[in-house]
Scaffold this motif. Structure first.
Motif, mmCIF file in Angstrom:
data_model
loop_
_atom_site.group_PDB
_atom_site.id
_atom_site.type_symbol
_atom_site.label_atom_id
_atom_site.label_comp_id
_atom_site.label_asym_id
_atom_site.label_seq_id
_atom_site.Cartn_x
_atom_site.Cartn_y
_atom_site.Cartn_z
ATOM 1 N N LEU A 205 -37.612 30.925 -0.699
ATOM 2 C CA LEU A 205 -37.135 32.235 -1.146
ATOM 3 C C LEU A 205 -37.531 33.277 -0.115
ATOM 4 O O LEU A 205 -38.661 33.273 0.388
ATOM 5 C CB LEU A 205 -37.758 32.579 -2.501
ATOM 6 N N VAL A 206 -36.600 34.192 0.203
ATOM 7 C CA VAL A 206 -36.904 35.266 1.136
ATOM 8 C C VAL A 206 -36.297 36.559 0.605
ATOM 9 O O VAL A 206 -35.177 36.579 0.090
ATOM 10 C CB VAL A 206 -36.372 34.944 2.556
ATOM 11 N N ASP A 207 -37.062 37.632 0.662
ATOM 12 C CA ASP A 207 -36.542 38.952 0.305
ATOM 13 C C ASP A 207 -35.702 39.480 1.462
ATOM 14 O O ASP A 207 -36.102 39.401 2.628
ATOM 15 C CB ASP A 207 -37.695 39.916 0.020
ATOM 16 N N MET A 208 -34.515 40.016 1.154
ATOM 17 C CA MET A 208 -33.565 40.442 2.180
ATOM 18 C C MET A 208 -33.689 41.939 2.492
ATOM 19 O O MET A 208 -32.690 42.608 2.751
ATOM 20 C CB MET A 208 -32.146 40.096 1.741
ATOM 21 N N GLY A 209 -34.899 42.456 2.462
ATOM 22 C CA GLY A 209 -35.086 43.872 2.753
ATOM 23 C C GLY A 209 -34.714 44.763 1.604
ATOM 24 O O GLY A 209 -34.271 45.902 1.804
ATOM 25 N N SER A 210 -34.906 44.293 0.369
ATOM 26 C CA SER A 210 -34.561 45.095 -0.808
ATOM 27 C C SER A 210 -35.494 46.294 -0.916
ATOM 28 O O SER A 210 -36.634 46.264 -0.448
ATOM 29 C CB SER A 210 -34.681 44.240 -2.070
ATOM 30 N N LEU A 211 -35.008 47.343 -1.559
ATOM 31 C CA LEU A 211 -35.820 48.543 -1.737
ATOM 32 C C LEU A 211 -36.885 48.364 -2.814
ATOM 33 O O LEU A 211 -37.990 48.876 -2.696
ATOM 34 C CB LEU A 211 -34.924 49.739 -2.079
ATOM 35 N N ASN A 212 -36.559 47.665 -3.877
ATOM 36 C CA ASN A 212 -37.496 47.519 -4.981
ATOM 37 C C ASN A 212 -38.338 46.260 -4.902
ATOM 38 O O ASN A 212 -39.150 46.004 -5.781
ATOM 39 C CB ASN A 212 -36.753 47.553 -6.322
ATOM 40 N N GLY A 213 -38.113 45.444 -3.868
ATOM 41 C CA GLY A 213 -38.986 44.305 -3.638
ATOM 42 C C GLY A 213 -38.704 43.109 -4.525
ATOM 43 O O GLY A 213 -37.936 43.165 -5.496
ATOM 44 N N THR A 214 -39.346 41.992 -4.171
ATOM 45 C CA THR A 214 -39.214 40.728 -4.895
ATOM 46 C C THR A 214 -40.605 40.180 -5.158
ATOM 47 O O THR A 214 -41.459 40.179 -4.271
ATOM 48 C CB THR A 214 -38.411 39.707 -4.074
ATOM 49 N N LEU A 215 -40.828 39.714 -6.385
ATOM 50 C CA LEU A 215 -42.112 39.114 -6.750
ATOM 51 C C LEU A 215 -41.911 37.635 -7.034
ATOM 52 O O LEU A 215 -40.891 37.238 -7.608
ATOM 53 C CB LEU A 215 -42.706 39.785 -7.990
ATOM 54 N N LEU A 216 -42.879 36.823 -6.629
ATOM 55 C CA LEU A 216 -42.912 35.410 -6.994
ATOM 56 C C LEU A 216 -44.203 35.175 -7.755
ATOM 57 O O LEU A 216 -45.294 35.309 -7.199
ATOM 58 C CB LEU A 216 -42.846 34.517 -5.754
ATOM 59 N N ASN A 217 -44.070 34.859 -9.045
ATOM 60 C CA ASN A 217 -45.239 34.720 -9.917
ATOM 61 C C ASN A 217 -46.131 35.959 -9.843
ATOM 62 O O ASN A 217 -47.358 35.874 -9.703
ATOM 63 C CB ASN A 217 -46.036 33.463 -9.556
ATOM 64 N N SER A 218 -45.470 37.140 -9.911
ATOM 65 C CA SER A 218 -46.127 38.459 -9.949
ATOM 66 C C SER A 218 -46.744 38.891 -8.626
ATOM 67 O O SER A 218 -47.440 39.899 -8.577
ATOM 68 C CB SER A 218 -47.214 38.493 -11.046
ATOM 69 N N ARG A 219 -46.499 38.155 -7.532
ATOM 70 C CA ARG A 219 -47.012 38.547 -6.221
ATOM 71 C C ARG A 219 -45.853 38.949 -5.317
ATOM 72 O O ARG A 219 -44.851 38.230 -5.252
ATOM 73 C CB ARG A 219 -47.792 37.395 -5.576
ATOM 74 N N PRO A 220 -45.953 40.061 -4.607
ATOM 75 C CA PRO A 220 -44.846 40.512 -3.752
ATOM 76 C C PRO A 220 -44.658 39.587 -2.547
ATOM 77 O O PRO A 220 -45.627 39.137 -1.937
ATOM 78 C CB PRO A 220 -45.291 41.908 -3.305
ATOM 79 N N GLY A 240 -41.008 25.731 -12.014
ATOM 80 C CA GLY A 240 -41.858 26.506 -12.896
ATOM 81 C C GLY A 240 -42.168 27.895 -12.395
ATOM 82 O O GLY A 240 -42.771 28.683 -13.122
ATOM 83 N N ASP A 241 -41.793 28.207 -11.142
ATOM 84 C CA ASP A 241 -42.015 29.551 -10.617
ATOM 85 C C ASP A 241 -41.155 30.572 -11.352
ATOM 86 O O ASP A 241 -40.101 30.237 -11.905
ATOM 87 C CB ASP A 241 -41.684 29.614 -9.127
ATOM 88 N N THR A 242 -41.599 31.821 -11.316
ATOM 89 C CA THR A 242 -40.830 32.933 -11.872
ATOM 90 C C THR A 242 -40.596 33.966 -10.777
ATOM 91 O O THR A 242 -41.546 34.463 -10.179
ATOM 92 C CB THR A 242 -41.554 33.595 -13.050
ATOM 93 N N ILE A 243 -39.329 34.247 -10.511
ATOM 94 C CA ILE A 243 -38.938 35.255 -9.529
ATOM 95 C C ILE A 243 -38.642 36.548 -10.286
ATOM 96 O O ILE A 243 -37.912 36.538 -11.277
ATOM 97 C CB ILE A 243 -37.685 34.818 -8.745
ATOM 98 N N THR A 244 -39.191 37.668 -9.807
ATOM 99 C CA THR A 244 -38.911 38.968 -10.414
ATOM 100 C C THR A 244 -38.219 39.850 -9.381
ATOM 101 O O THR A 244 -38.734 40.062 -8.284
ATOM 102 C CB THR A 244 -40.196 39.669 -10.884
ATOM 103 N N VAL A 245 -37.024 40.317 -9.729
ATOM 104 C CA VAL A 245 -36.300 41.262 -8.887
ATOM 105 C C VAL A 245 -36.128 42.545 -9.694
ATOM 106 O O VAL A 245 -35.825 42.506 -10.880
ATOM 107 C CB VAL A 245 -34.939 40.696 -8.430
ATOM 108 N N GLY A 246 -36.300 43.678 -9.044
ATOM 109 C CA GLY A 246 -36.385 44.913 -9.808
ATOM 110 C C GLY A 246 -37.688 44.899 -10.592
ATOM 111 O O GLY A 246 -38.706 44.386 -10.131
#
Length: 551
Positions: A205-220, A240-246
């Protein structure tokens, strides 16, 4: 499903409508990571299952352009000449480069130690690298499944194989052409990307330069300077991972090794959280449906199941993970397996699997129904089916135009449960329809209320064994009560017959079509509960993934 999305101008594709607040995102509480993995990955039994990673994430350097192109290519798959003890079923293993090809391996044989638990998609005890036998090439691959479990697009899901180059890389974003399209204004137009790294044989998984960021298991995992719009470093994904966007859109990750093969019957599986009223807000999804055909290393057996949670989805996720593992572990014993085939009865296997699953679960304030259909074949390719259940997720088999009920209703109001409870010596009072606020008397989990009231039970109902005759038009239908609240067995049979008549020459996707027809009927009848459906057409043959889990 995306027809209702608003269109955005090109200049808006990369700009979310809510500014980034990294501190806020980091402080968001994540209900989905409290001691369990979703989609059947509850890890309350640490001996069997791996919890979501909440620390120790390794940030890798970004792939070069050449490496990205390589990550999108097809992989060559080989078998190992010598069996390895401790290989985890469903795990993608790293192998050395052989004749300039990267080799992906999945262990198919039964473990040498029959008492060892068979595990689905865990990552502990990785085997050491060894050189595979490239003489035997098979079509094996890793499958990534994503399920949006919270936020405006809750219930959205998708799956992709590591060899599906046309669908990779998989993008997550607010507007097309994002593959997982999220109707969330806090999500960037192109927010994050998931790729299959062929060098390391893993999903990243890679964040594409989003403004609000991406979390993987609550870590940016986004770039430390969000205003720079620079991409973050690729990070490995695990089941089992959880991805958070926004801030509200949480995406559950399930990874399994899939082997596409010729399955001797058609399988269709679908689900929908539904809503309380037409066009209203979706209900929280507490159903989990799954199948494994064949069971790992046990090629003549397969399972199909539905778990309907109450009080949350945790128990259903746990049961849908542990229960098929227990069945596979028991059947790994050749003596028990051969007894099932010779006696044409799997009652003991099913009863033990439910008992061991209940013992392994640690859900005190949540519970779930569990309906599991076990299907197996003998040496003459005759198929047999037997079902076990607790709760009210029902299953029936239709053969030669006759319906065979494979489950028992365990609502407190059912006659069978009232008789069972009366036999305990504590009969229900007149008009009493609930125990401790629950309308079910049998379930998995709910340890707290079971300690308070001995009338609750996790003992499953075991059906008769059905010999599935060839050319009998036989099919099986499993569904949670969201379907059965509004559709009768008779109506379901009519829908199957009508769909078959409308598509007389189609066999490859007919089971999937029939499952969707059932789901549409539940919507039309305005069911007010989560609805999950598995349709098995024993009169057709198709190529499907060997296992699938869908919350």
């Amino acid at each position: 499903m995306f027809d209702s999305l608003h269109l955005f101008q090109v200049g808006e594709l990369e700009r979310p409508l809510v500014s980034n607040d990294v501190d806020l995102a980091q402080d968001q509480s994540n209900d989905l990571t409290r001691n369990y993995d979703l989609e059947g990955e509850c890890h309350l039994n640490a001996a069997l299952l791996r919890p979501p990673r909440t620390e120790g994430l390794v940030h890798k350097q970004r792939l070069s352009s050449a490496s990205r192109r390589l990550a999108l290519g097809d992989s060559v798959v080989g078998d190992v000449s010598d069996p390895l003890d401790g290989i985890l079923v469903g795990q993608t293993l790293k192998r050395r480069v052989v004749t300039e090809h990267l080799v992906e391996l999945q262990k198919h044989g039964r473990p040498a130690n029959q008492s060892q638990n068979l595990r689905f998609g865990t990552e502990n005890d990785r085997p050491q690298e060894s050189v595979p036998n490239t003489d035997a090439i098979s079509d094996q691959r890793s499958c990534l499944s994503l399920q949006v479990v919270s936020g405006p697009s809750c219930g959205l899901h998708c799956s992709v194989l590591s060899t599906s180059t046309a669908r990779l890389p998989l993008t997550l974003g607010r507007v097309p052409p994002s593959y997982l399209l999220l109707k969330d204004y806090e999500v960037s137009g192109k927010h994050a990307m998931i790729t299959w790294n062929l060098n390391k044989l893993r999903w990243e998984l890679v964040d594409m330069g989003s403004l609000n960021g991406t979390l993987l298991n609550s870590r940016p995992i986004n770039h430390p300077d969000p205003g720079s719009r620079l991409w973050g470093d690729p990070v490995e994904l695990a089941s089992g991972d959880t991805i958070t966007v926004g801030t509200t859109s949480n995406i559950y990750v399930h990874i399994s090794s899939h082997n596409e093969r010729l399955v001797p019957f058609g399988v269709g599986m679908t689900s929908d959280p539904m809503s309380l009223r037409r066009g209203g807000k979706k209900l929280p999804m507490e159903d989990v449906c799954y199948y494994h055909w064949p069971l790992p290393g046990i090629y003549q057996f397969g399972v199909f199941g539905i778990c309907d949670g109450h009080g949350g989805v945790v128990a259903a996720k746990s049961a849908s993970k542990i229960l098929p593992e227990m069945v596979a572990t028991i059947l790994a014993d050749s003596v028990k397996r051969e007894r099932v085939v010779s006696e044409q009865d799997a009652s003991d296997v099913l009863r033990d699997a439910f008992s061991q699953t209940e013992a392994s679960m640690n859900n005190y304030y949540e519970g779930c129904t569990a309906t599991l259909l076990l299907v197996w074949a003998d040496a003459d390719e005759n198929f047999f089916a037997q079902c076990a259940n607790v709760g009210d997720s029902a299953c029936f088999i239709n053969m030669d135009g006759k319906q065979i009920k494979m489950t028992e209703d365990h609502k407190v109001t059912s006659c069978s449960e009232r008789l069972r409870i009366e036999g305990i010596g504590e009969p229900l009072k007149d008009g009493e329809t609930r125990l401790c606020g629950l309308n079910l008397a049998r379930m998995l989990g709910d340890k707290f209320v079971k300690q308070q009231d001995s009338r609750f039970s996790s003992e499953p109902y075991i059906s008769q064994v059905v010999h599935l005759k060839k050319s009998s038009g036989a099919f099986a239908l499993l569904a949670s009560d969201g379907l059965w609240d509004v559709v009768s067995f008779k109506k379901a049979v009519q829908l199957v017959v009508q769909t078959r008549e409308r598509h007389p020459s189609e066999t490859e996707n007919l089971a999937e079509k029939i499952a969707e027809v059932m789901l549409d009927e539940a919507r039309t009848q305005r069911t007010k509960d989560n609805t999950s459906i598995i349709f098995i057409d024993f009169d057709s043959i198709s190529t499907v993934s060997s296992c699938k889990v869908r919350p």
